[in-house]
Design a protein around this motif. Structure first.
Motif, PDB file in Angstrom:
ATOM      1  N   SER C  72      19.719  -5.263  21.687  1.00 49.88           N
ATOM      2  CA  SER C  72      19.735  -4.478  23.141  1.00 49.88           C
ATOM      3  C   SER C  72      20.708  -4.845  24.195  1.00 49.88           C
ATOM      4  O   SER C  72      21.346  -3.727  24.627  1.00 49.88           O
ATOM      5  CB  SER C  72      18.250  -4.809  23.486  1.00 49.88           C
ATOM      6  N   GLY C  75      24.001  -3.391  23.062  1.00 49.75           N
ATOM      7  CA  GLY C  75      24.159  -1.895  23.063  1.00 49.75           C
ATOM      8  C   GLY C  75      23.925  -1.505  24.468  1.00 49.75           C
ATOM      9  O   GLY C  75      24.994  -0.579  24.714  1.00 49.75           O
ATOM     10  N   THR C  76      23.344  -2.351  25.377  1.00 47.07           N
ATOM     11  CA  THR C  76      23.657  -2.006  26.723  1.00 47.07           C
ATOM     12  C   THR C  76      24.926  -2.092  27.364  1.00 47.07           C
ATOM     13  O   THR C  76      25.330  -1.079  27.846  1.00 47.07           O
ATOM     14  CB  THR C  76      22.565  -3.036  27.765  1.00 47.07           C
ATOM     15  N   SER C  79      27.424   0.685  25.338  1.00 49.16           N
ATOM     16  CA  SER C  79      27.322   2.036  25.917  1.00 49.16           C
ATOM     17  C   SER C  79      27.820   2.030  27.564  1.00 49.16           C
ATOM     18  O   SER C  79      28.544   3.083  27.635  1.00 49.16           O
ATOM     19  CB  SER C  79      25.943   2.342  25.867  1.00 49.16           C
ATOM     20  N   THR C  80      27.536   0.847  28.331  1.00 46.92           N
ATOM     21  CA  THR C  80      27.952   1.064  29.623  1.00 46.92           C
ATOM     22  C   THR C  80      29.375   0.834  29.714  1.00 46.92           C
ATOM     23  O   THR C  80      30.180   1.688  30.547  1.00 46.92           O
ATOM     24  CB  THR C  80      27.477   0.001  30.198  1.00 46.92           C
ATOM     25  N   LEU C 233      23.911   0.697  33.483  1.00 46.68           N
ATOM     26  CA  LEU C 233      23.230  -0.387  32.882  1.00 46.68           C
ATOM     27  C   LEU C 233      21.702   0.026  32.599  1.00 46.68           C
ATOM     28  O   LEU C 233      21.309  -0.451  31.411  1.00 46.68           O
ATOM     29  CB  LEU C 233      23.415  -1.732  33.406  1.00 46.68           C
ATOM     30  N   VAL C 239      20.346   8.106  27.543  1.00 46.09           N
ATOM     31  CA  VAL C 239      20.618   7.233  26.556  1.00 46.09           C
ATOM     32  C   VAL C 239      19.748   7.285  25.393  1.00 46.09           C
ATOM     33  O   VAL C 239      20.098   7.592  24.314  1.00 46.09           O
ATOM     34  CB  VAL C 239      20.672   5.667  27.012  1.00 46.09           C
ATOM     35  N   ASN C 258      20.891   0.786  20.312  1.00 46.46           N
ATOM     36  CA  ASN C 258      20.019   0.964  21.502  1.00 46.46           C
ATOM     37  C   ASN C 258      20.292   0.222  22.633  1.00 46.46           C
ATOM     38  O   ASN C 258      21.400  -0.634  22.697  1.00 46.46           O
ATOM     39  CB  ASN C 258      18.829   0.291  20.993  1.00 46.46           C
ATOM     40  N   THR C 259      19.458   0.252  23.597  1.00 45.42           N
ATOM     41  CA  THR C 259      19.790  -0.307  24.714  1.00 45.42           C
ATOM     42  C   THR C 259      18.403  -1.123  25.203  1.00 45.42           C
ATOM     43  O   THR C 259      17.618  -0.611  24.888  1.00 45.42           O
ATOM     44  CB  THR C 259      20.294   0.524  26.220  1.00 45.42           C
ATOM     45  N   SER C 262      16.384   2.001  26.484  1.00 47.50           N
ATOM     46  CA  SER C 262      15.817   2.774  25.381  1.00 47.50           C
ATOM     47  C   SER C 262      14.948   2.060  24.559  1.00 47.50           C
ATOM     48  O   SER C 262      13.821   2.711  24.136  1.00 47.50           O
ATOM     49  CB  SER C 262      17.110   3.197  24.535  1.00 47.50           C
ATOM     50  N   LEU C 287      17.111  -7.422  31.447  1.00 46.78           N
ATOM     51  CA  LEU C 287      17.910  -5.973  32.439  1.00 46.78           C
ATOM     52  C   LEU C 287      17.864  -6.388  33.697  1.00 46.78           C
ATOM     53  O   LEU C 287      18.756  -6.095  34.610  1.00 46.78           O
ATOM     54  CB  LEU C 287      17.353  -4.874  31.758  1.00 46.78           C
TER      55      LEU C 287
END
Lengths: 355, 283, 313
Positions: C72, C75-76, C79-80, C233, C239, C258-259, C262, C287
């Motif tokens: 996670s 992915g966070t 994607s960011t 983020l 997302v 995934n983040t 998500s 997070l």
């Protein structure tokens, strides 16, 4: 002028709030349920009809079977829905009872250009290999041998599985577990398993939506989702070695094997059942209730609704290709309501006690 | 900088224009494309029953989202009713009572952090704080989650707007012997009114489209929100559920709901901007 | 009432008013503290079970009660990262275009529109991503990338339309108006006198932008980038629709991922075992910590910018 405007806005606000509060006092309480998406198509129909007939509101949010178990245990809903049966011991531990509402079939659905519902034939082994990531392309020899007459593209297989804990996953992996030693060794049965490939989607609707959208994908959903959205299901080879189509008859053939009387806490698994006509991935979906409830009014209203579903909901269920629970089993279930359910210490079933 | 010929410099400038203008236009075009998709698909989904009827069961065509529209309105109003006054008063503290004090600095810093906290974390927080303790999902919990998002936004704009009010106004009020609270609420608030309203409007625009904080708090419902102490229907969670469903009818309704939310947010944002401009024109 | 009593009453009212406002202000700190405490409290079980291993394990198997945050977090950040790689240059270019190149009327209209777009809820971007953009990705963008750059592990695998790359691009489009609007504000704040002198000594448009405007607004722009980063983020809805929700770390950007956000959106209401739920709350805590760090850094940058500006005046 401005003040007048402010006053009007203020008054409207107050009025809106008051209506809400007043409404709460008059209206019968909504019954809140949450859980499995597997039976949601039929539950939603029943609830809608029941609301039209009686004005009783039952709000069922399909959040997945794990969610149903979690929310009923946490007491945030009045009843939970799950299609992964809980073991009798676990039921005792958490003070819940479980009973089946309806039986349905899980079907693999595919999105391959030019392939119509029921055309693609799969063996249990091929199905397990695909979800294990061992069959990577649709024109794999194993699939071609099963479907000599189909033109299969050299397209990658995209597996669509559930993103959250799911009873549909439990039924599906329970089946794979039984038919494939490889699957049994690596992944087993579970509401979630460690999927080696694929994308995750939320709920039966989410899986159906992703399969609809992604070319070359395969997923698994309760049959109603495939029918309602015209998603091509596959034909599976069952335990008797016959290729069968998912139909209400092939589900009934599987359900006929259910021996509810000797199932403790109604723990029942209906995958890979014998019989030439039998669809191999079938399961019951369950309601979970606290044995000790607080509000007798809500408790009665709930049981009244479930009783109505058993009594008057069968036709609707069959229309949506769900197999209703047979009458003798309903009698057994209602006996356990009588014996085990209490609200505020009072017995709540049979309803005759209410006046 | 290296000395270069005029031709080289002109060339660099032209080259940048050649790269820049298409890039800028394509970026703008993508944003326009999104708006177009929402508007065209959304408008096609709207009809009378969309606004008046309750949702139909999955796979059954028809029905509407009237309950979700009302639920979103109610929760947003309630969140504003909770969050905006708190934010206004907190802003008064920062601007009027010791703007340089240590507490004020800490509050300012924290409110910046709170503004930047992902809204889904607010959802988890309110779930733990309210849903777990009261034992059920509720519109109240949803409204509280939204109010927490409103608070820092209103706080910051309030402080900024009050700082724009000239000190002479404060002094003349106080010189007349009026107590501080009266001066603040009657004179300074009046002077900064447009700005304050704008701040609240911007905060409302921000939260009315939020989904993540409602997922674990308000949940959703198929019925009218007759009381906010039950799971409460709302547009954004409905969009999430409907868009992720395979039913064409539901997907279309999700577009309709997106359209409504977008229009609502844009109208509020335009109102806020318009009132700011009018204010700027006046001064 | 006599004047003295009136004054006393006024003073008392003043004190209570002041206390009331102070209470509301401190409430912000209380809320922040409460968020932190609730998150820690509810993730204790997971913290005790996994310790620091939670952050470095990529296992996510609720059936076996194994949980790790690595996929996670990965992915966070990825994607960011994709989002910022696209949105920052593009946002800069659009802002420069609006301020320096475009006709003033166009600039005002488009600038206003961009600011409005920054207010559009993220779920709209998610809808568009799933229904419109994922198809474009699957049918055009991903095959093209696979054909040209397919030798890189980043662009291998079947084009599914959904996945890490799609999520990154949708995120980029979501933060684009925000980055553009803030950068435009920064560029508009550059004193005209500076730009005019640059033009006066014969600078071209690009030279004036590069040497004067960007240099002048550097820190403001970096602040904007940090804020955009913070937004991306923790973004959930843009997302979740398109990332594919899989707890696996793949080399390919075409694959599903995934983040943290998500994972929460998909699994929080559904997690049935206490340890599962606790692990999810700990994900939220992670997070929270990441965004706090980024916000604080951004805050320091912006603070320095203000100091610098006031120092110059």
């Amino acid at each position: 002028m401005r003040q007048a405007k402010t006053a009007v806005v203020g008054l409207t606000l107050v009025a809106a709030m008051l209506t809400c509060i007043a409404g709460a006092a008059i209206a019968a309480p909504t019954i809140n349920g949450a859980g499995a998406t597997f039976p949601e198509p039929i539950y939603a129909l029943w609830m809608n009809k029941y609301y039209e007939l009686t004005g009783v509101k039952i709000n069922y949010q399909g959040i997945g079977s794990s969610g149903g178990i979690r929310q009923i245990e946490a007491g945030t809903v009045d009843f939970g829905g799950s299609d992964a049966p809980m073991r009798a011991a676990a039921l005792v531990e958490s003070g819940l009872i479980q009973f089946p509402m309806v039986v349905g079939g899980v079907v693999p659905i595919v999105n391959i250009e030019g392939i119509a519902p029921g055309e693609l034939r799969l063996s249990p082994q091929a199905l397990a290999d695909m979800f294990a990531g061992e069959i990577v392309y649709w024109d794999n020899d194993a699939i071609r041998e099963l479907n000599p007459e189909l033109e299969l593209p050299h397209q990658a297989v995209t597996v669509v599985h559930r993103a959250e804990g799911s009873g549909t996953t439990w039924i599906f992996t329970n089946y794979l577990d039984k038919v494939s030693p490889m699957w049994h060794e690596k992944f087993g049965t579970g509401k979630t398993v460690a999927w080696p490939v694929g994308v995750g989607a939320k709920g039966n609707p989410g899986v159906a939506a992703y399969v609809q959208r992604v070319a070359g994908s395969i997923g698994y959903v309760e049959y109603a989702y495939a029918v309602q959205n015209k998603l091509p299901h596959v034909s599976l080879r069952n335990a008797a070695g016959e290729f069968v189509q998912p139909t209400i008859e092939s589900f009934q053939a599987a359900a006929a094997n259910a021996d509810w009387a000797s199932a403790k806490g109604y723990y029942m698994v209906l995958t890979d059942q014998p019989g030439e006509e039998t669809w191999p991935i079938v399961g019951a979906t369950f309601i979970l209730l606290h044995k000790k409830m607080e509000n007798p009014r809500t408790a009665r209203a709930m049981l009244k609704f479930f009783d109505w579903c058993y009594d008057h909901g069968s036709e609707m269920a069959v229309e949506k290709d769900y197999v209703p629970i047979p009458g003798n089993v309903v009698e057994m279930i209602q006996e356990s309501w009588e014996k085990e359910l209490r609200a505020n210490g009072q017995q709540i079933w049979p309803l005759a006690a209410e006046k | 900088m290296q000395p270069r010929g005029v031709a080289g410099r002109q060339f660099a400038d032209q080259a940048m224009r050649v790269v820049m203008i298409p890039a800028a236009l394509s970026g703008i075009a993508i944003l326009a494309w999104i708006l177009w998709e929402v508007m065209s698909r959304g408008a096609a989904a709207l009809n009378w029953s969309f606004f008046t009827e309750l949702p139909s069961p999955p796979g059954v065509e028809g029905g509407g989202l009237s309950n979700a529209i009302l639920g979103t309105l109610l929760m947003t109003l309630l969140a504003t009713a909770i969050g905006a006054p708190l934010g206004l008063l907190a802003g008064v503290f920062l601007a009027e009572f010791g703007p340089k004090s240590r507490i004020a600095t800490a509050v300012r810093f924290t409110s910046n952090l709170l503004m930047g906290t992902p809204s889904i974390i607010i959802g988890v927080f309110v779930y733990a704080l309210i849903v777990l303790r009261t034992g059920h999902f509720s519109g109240w919990a949803g409204a509280v989650a939204l109010a927490i998002l409103i608070l820092p936004v209103v706080l910051r704009t309030t402080e900024d707007m009050l700082n724009l009010v000239p000190d002479e106004l404060r002094e003349s009020g106080l010189a007349l012997g009026a107590p501080r609270w009266r001066v603040t609420l009657w004179i300074i608030f009046r002077a900064a009114k447009t700005g304050l309203v704008t701040g609240v409007l911007l905060a409302v625009a921000r939260v009315s489209g939020e989904t993540a904080p409602l997922l674990f708090t308000a949940l959703n419902s198929f019925y009218w929100p007759e009381t906010l102490s039950e799971p409460t229907a709302n547009l954004t969670v409905t969009i999430f559920n409907y868009a992720m469903s395979p039913y064409a009818d539901w997907q279309q309704k999700a577009w309709g709901a997106s359209f409504l939310i977008t229009i609502g947010v844009l109208v509020v944002a335009v109102l806020a901007r318009f009132s700011l401009q009018r204010r700027a024109a006046k001064t | 009432m006599r004047p003295a009593a009136q004054r006393a009453a006024g003073r008392r009212a003043d004190v209570s008013f002041r206390l009331l406002t102070a209470f509301c202000a401190v409430l912000v700190i209380v809320v922040m503290g409460a968020i932190f405490l609730e998150l820690v409290d509810n993730s204790l079980l997971s913290i005790r079970t996994f310790g620091f291993g939670f952050l470095t394990s990529d296992a996510w198997n609720p059936g076996a009660s194994e949980f790790g945050a690595l996929s996670s977090i990965y992915g966070t950040l990825v994607s960011t990262g994709i989002a910022m790689l696209i949105a920052v240059p593009l946002g800069l270019v659009i802002a420069i275009f609006l301020v320096e190149v475009a006709h003033p009327t166009v600039s005002r209209l488009v600038g206003g529109a961009v600011e409005l777009l920054a207010a559009i809820p993220s779920i709209i971007y998610g809808m568009w991503g799933l229904f419109v953009f994922a198809g474009v990705m699957q049918n055009h963008v991903q095959p093209a990338l696979g054909d040209t750059l397919g030798f890189l592990p980043l662009f291998q695998g079947p084009p599914m339309g959904i996945g890490m790359l799609t999520a990154g691009i949708v995120l980029a489009i979501m933060v684009l108006p925000f980055v553009t609007a803030v950068t435009r504000d920064v560029l508009l704040m550059v004193p005209p006198v500076l730009k005019e002198s640059a033009h006066g000594v014969g600078s071209t448009m690009w030279e004036s932008v590069r040497n004067v405007s960007l240099r002048y607004g550097r820190r403001g722009i970096i602040g904007a980038v940090f804020l955009g980063f913070g937004r991306a983020l923790g973004e959930t809805m843009a997302v979740t629709f398109v990332i594919g929700n899989s707890h696996r770390i793949s080399a390919s950007l075409f694959a599903a991922g995934n983040t943290i956000a998500s994972s929460l959106a998909n699994e929080f209401n559904e997690a049935s075992e206490p340890l599962y739920l606790s692990s999810l709350v700990q994900l939220a805590l992670v997070l929270f910590a990441i965004t706090l760090v980024f916000q604080s850094v951004a805050h320091v940058w912006v603070g320095r910018l203000q100091q610098m500006e006031t120092g110059q005046r």
